[in-house]
Design a protein around this motif. Structure first.
Motif, PDB file in Angstrom:
ATOM      1  N   THR A 313      31.021  63.504 -17.344  1.00 53.92           N
ATOM      2  CA  THR A 313      31.021  62.898 -16.602  1.00 53.92           C
ATOM      3  C   THR A 313      29.536  61.829 -16.740  1.00 53.92           C
ATOM      4  O   THR A 313      29.050  60.451 -17.647  1.00 53.92           O
ATOM      5  CB  THR A 313      31.694  62.147 -15.889  1.00 53.92           C
ATOM      6  N   ASN A 315      28.220  60.141 -14.225  1.00 53.24           N
ATOM      7  CA  ASN A 315      27.756  58.971 -13.500  1.00 53.24           C
ATOM      8  C   ASN A 315      27.065  59.877 -12.541  1.00 53.24           C
ATOM      9  O   ASN A 315      27.634  60.852 -11.741  1.00 53.24           O
ATOM     10  CB  ASN A 315      29.912  58.405 -13.449  1.00 53.24           C
ATOM     11  N   GLU A 317      28.231  59.629  -9.235  1.00 46.17           N
ATOM     12  CA  GLU A 317      28.938  59.757  -7.816  1.00 46.17           C
ATOM     13  C   GLU A 317      29.912  61.097  -8.918  1.00 46.17           C
ATOM     14  O   GLU A 317      29.802  62.441  -7.728  1.00 46.17           O
ATOM     15  CB  GLU A 317      30.293  59.002  -7.765  1.00 46.17           C
ATOM     16  N   SER A 318      30.138  61.115 -10.036  1.00 43.02           N
ATOM     17  CA  SER A 318      30.829  62.163 -10.621  1.00 43.02           C
ATOM     18  C   SER A 318      30.374  63.399 -10.236  1.00 43.02           C
ATOM     19  O   SER A 318      30.214  64.939  -9.924  1.00 43.02           O
ATOM     20  CB  SER A 318      31.151  62.121 -11.839  1.00 43.02           C
ATOM     21  N   HIS A 393      35.674  59.229  -7.598  1.00 40.43           N
ATOM     22  CA  HIS A 393      35.083  57.863  -8.300  1.00 40.43           C
ATOM     23  C   HIS A 393      34.556  57.555  -8.710  1.00 40.43           C
ATOM     24  O   HIS A 393      34.181  56.926  -9.968  1.00 40.43           O
ATOM     25  CB  HIS A 393      34.734  57.356  -6.934  1.00 40.43           C
ATOM     26  N   GLY A 394      33.728  59.314  -9.495  1.00 38.92           N
ATOM     27  CA  GLY A 394      32.962  58.697 -10.540  1.00 38.92           C
ATOM     28  C   GLY A 394      33.370  58.650 -11.874  1.00 38.92           C
ATOM     29  O   GLY A 394      33.002  57.874 -12.704  1.00 38.92           O
ATOM     30  N   HIS A 397      34.634  55.553 -12.249  1.00 40.06           N
ATOM     31  CA  HIS A 397      33.875  54.584 -13.248  1.00 40.06           C
ATOM     32  C   HIS A 397      33.478  54.665 -14.778  1.00 40.06           C
ATOM     33  O   HIS A 397      33.337  54.041 -15.684  1.00 40.06           O
ATOM     34  CB  HIS A 397      32.506  54.764 -12.584  1.00 40.06           C
ATOM     35  N   VAL A 398      34.180  55.627 -15.215  1.00 34.90           N
ATOM     36  CA  VAL A 398      33.373  56.298 -16.792  1.00 34.90           C
ATOM     37  C   VAL A 398      35.129  55.490 -17.165  1.00 34.90           C
ATOM     38  O   VAL A 398      34.729  54.835 -18.852  1.00 34.90           O
ATOM     39  CB  VAL A 398      32.998  57.481 -17.208  1.00 34.90           C
ATOM     40  N   LEU A 497      25.981  52.248 -14.355  1.00 30.86           N
ATOM     41  CA  LEU A 497      26.734  53.375 -13.508  1.00 30.86           C
ATOM     42  C   LEU A 497      25.756  54.100 -12.535  1.00 30.86           C
ATOM     43  O   LEU A 497      27.111  54.150 -11.325  1.00 30.86           O
ATOM     44  CB  LEU A 497      27.029  54.854 -15.263  1.00 30.86           C
ATOM     45  N   GLY A 500      26.664  50.868  -9.595  1.00 33.17           N
ATOM     46  CA  GLY A 500      27.417  51.652  -8.882  1.00 33.17           C
ATOM     47  C   GLY A 500      27.712  52.421  -8.050  1.00 33.17           C
ATOM     48  O   GLY A 500      28.672  52.518  -7.544  1.00 33.17           O
ATOM     49  N   GLY A 501      26.923  53.147  -8.408  1.00 32.38           N
ATOM     50  CA  GLY A 501      27.741  55.100  -7.961  1.00 32.38           C
ATOM     51  C   GLY A 501      26.785  55.687  -7.394  1.00 32.38           C
ATOM     52  O   GLY A 501      27.005  56.940  -6.663  1.00 32.38           O
ATOM     53  N   SER A 512      32.236  54.531  -2.488  1.00 29.94           N
ATOM     54  CA  SER A 512      32.537  52.895  -2.568  1.00 29.94           C
ATOM     55  C   SER A 512      33.671  53.117  -2.553  1.00 29.94           C
ATOM     56  O   SER A 512      34.816  54.013  -3.898  1.00 29.94           O
ATOM     57  CB  SER A 512      31.656  52.673  -3.737  1.00 29.94           C
TER      58      SER A 512
END
Length: 513
Positions: A313, A315, A317-318, A393-394, A397-398, A497, A500-501, A512
């Protein structure tokens, strides 16, 4: 001061212990050698972790191999530095906390040799060394399977050996040839290849080869079949070591992302789909199993699918959650494997249909299984709770649909574990299977199961230092792929992204909402 002697000693310690264990006069002597070798490996692995946390660079060159144009260059990043003590702990737990009857001379030597080879994958900054360590990690289990004489096991292991090594060796060799044509003085050196770059036209096919090898080692669909078979019918300790040490993730980051960023960017959607399918496929098939060892194999495949999905992904976070999840699942499922091995040693089976009522004669075993099941599925207070929160969460976002499906896979894993607990430990006891008296957990078994529970709880309450180690790896991976995917345009697409993460991945900051 060069870090090469320290890292070389770390790789050599379990290899030397494996050699001594294979030549021991008795199984008991081999067990003592294996215990000492695993303890030394754990102690040595703590030093690089301490240096990495102190900000010391852990990359050093050793002797050159002029005929190959290679150099024994070793090094660590924040992720692999954290994996070293994890491997040391798991190795020591399998040696000291597993059933003694299952740890004969060949098995003890195979455990140590496998650990040494996996350490080589973690530390290798030279593609020739990486390929050699990747192949060497599979040789001990193949020899153990050959001794057992099971045709299905031998066929499965050979497919795993060929499928998991040939594509990677071909890709690494091709990268070295391309680097040499571009003027690299050391064409196998990872940093040298990164400096001269791999031609963009070659990146997609080379990444496909690397991806096949990584997917095979991560037991991803459609290359998942080897893991349940080996866990059910093969040597449990060596298979757990192969399955739970994250060599696939390490190679994906070090080779796929760092050296083939354009190929990774192009293959991200495919990896994400495979990761999601693997997570759901493993979860559903684990739910259908009656044998606890086979169930564990599909459960591990499902967990690895979530890790692959988080990395693909891309991101912040991910990716951070995926790296943390790989550590959390390794700790918890190793503990589950120790409990299942203890059940097998006492009841003579791991078939849940022939078990039941174990909570009465073995309440501590039941408690450990329950706690480790909670740690595996991400209950609050466990490391997997933090990692799954970041991971989901990550992904959210995607693509929200991917996040919902990943959450469904995690939920099915939880149902599977609590259903297995109910079948094995609750209900009327099977005296015909257990006998009039069942031996309780030995002190060494209780000690390492307690250490496993404590480790996942401590890291779950205070994960910031582990996140801090992983953060540079996450940032560099996103930067490399953005650069490989088209420079400024791709970087602009990834920046929202990242913004945000990033706060959740930074140590000390809460996830978040």
């Amino acid at each position: 001061m060069s870090a090469f002697p320290l890292l070389a000693a770390l790789l050599a310690a379990p290899a030397a212990a494996a050699l001594l264990a294979s030549r021991a006069r008795s199984d008991e002597g081999a067990r003592r050698v294996a215990l000492a070798g695993a303890a030394i490996t754990l102690l040595l692995s703590l030093a690089p972790l301490a240096l990495a946390r102190a900000g010391v660079a852990l990359a050093a060159g050793g002797p050159a191999l002029p005929l190959l144009g290679a150099r024994l260059r070793l090094g660590l990043d924040g992720y692999s530095a954290a994996l070293l003590p994890l491997l040391g702990f798991v190795l020591l737990a399998l040696v000291a906390g597993g059933p003694r009857a299952a740890l004969d001379r060949p098995t003890a030597a195979a455990l140590l040799a496998t650990g040494s080879a996996i350490l080589g994958v973690f530390c290798a900054l030279d593609l020739a060394l990486l390929a050699a360590a990747w192949m060497a990690a599979l040789v001990p289990v193949e020899r153990l399977v050959a001794r057992k004489g099971d045709p299905l096991l031998r066929r499965t292991c050979r497919i795993f050996l060929l499928g998991g090594t040939a594509p990677l060796v071909a890709a690494l060799g091709a990268m070295a040839v391309l680097a040499a044509r571009r003027g690299a003085a050391l064409p196998f050196d990872v940093e040298e290849i990164s400096r001269v770059g791999v031609p963009e036209a070659w990146q997609s096919p080379l990444f496909a080869l690397v991806g096949i090898a990584v997917l095979m080692r991560m037991a991803a669909v459609p290359f998942h079949g080897w893991l349940p078979v080996l866990l059910e019918r093969g040597p449990l300790g060596v298979t757990v070591l192969l399955a739970e040490m994250q060599v696939g993730v390490c190679v994906l980051l070090r080779v796929g992302v760092k050296l083939l960023p354009a190929g990774f960017a192009e293959g991200m959607p495919v990896l994400a789909v495979i990761g999601l399918i693997s997570a759901l496929h493993g979860a559903v098939l684990a739910l259908a199993q009656t044998d606890l060892r086979r169930m564990l194999g599909y459960l591990v495949s499902s967990q690895k699918g979530l890790v692959l999905l988080g990395i693909a992904t891309l991101n912040p976070e991910s990716v951070s959650g995926a790296l943390l999840q790989s550590v959390a699942s390794s700790i918890a499922t190793t503990g589950l494997a120790l409990v299942i091995a203890a059940i097998d040693a006492r009841a003579g089976t791991t078939d849940a249909r022939e078990l039941g009522g174990l909570v009465a004669p073995m309440p501590r075993m039941a408690a450990f299984f329950f706690l480790l099941a909670c740690a595996t599925i991400g209950m609050p207070g466990a490391l997997s709770f933090v990692s799954e929160d970041l991971l989901l969460h990550g992904i959210l976002h995607v693509h929200p649909v991917l996040a919902v499906l990943a959450l469904a896979a995690a939920a099915i894993d939880g149902i599977t574990l609590f259903r297995a607990f109910q079948r094995a430990f609750l209900g009327p006891p099977r005296r015909d299977r257990l006998g009039p008296a069942v031996e309780a957990l030995a002190l060494r078994e209780r000690a390492f199961l307690l250490a496993t529970v404590a480790l996942t709880a401590v890291l779950g309450v205070a994960p910031t230092r582990l996140l801090a180690l992983h953060e540079p790896v996450v940032e560099r991976a996103i930067h490399d792929v953005a650069r490989g995917a088209g420079g400024a345009h791709a970087a602009d697409e990834l920046r929202p992204l990242h913004d945000g993460g990033h706060r959740a991945a930074r140590p000390g900051a809460p996830p978040s909402p």
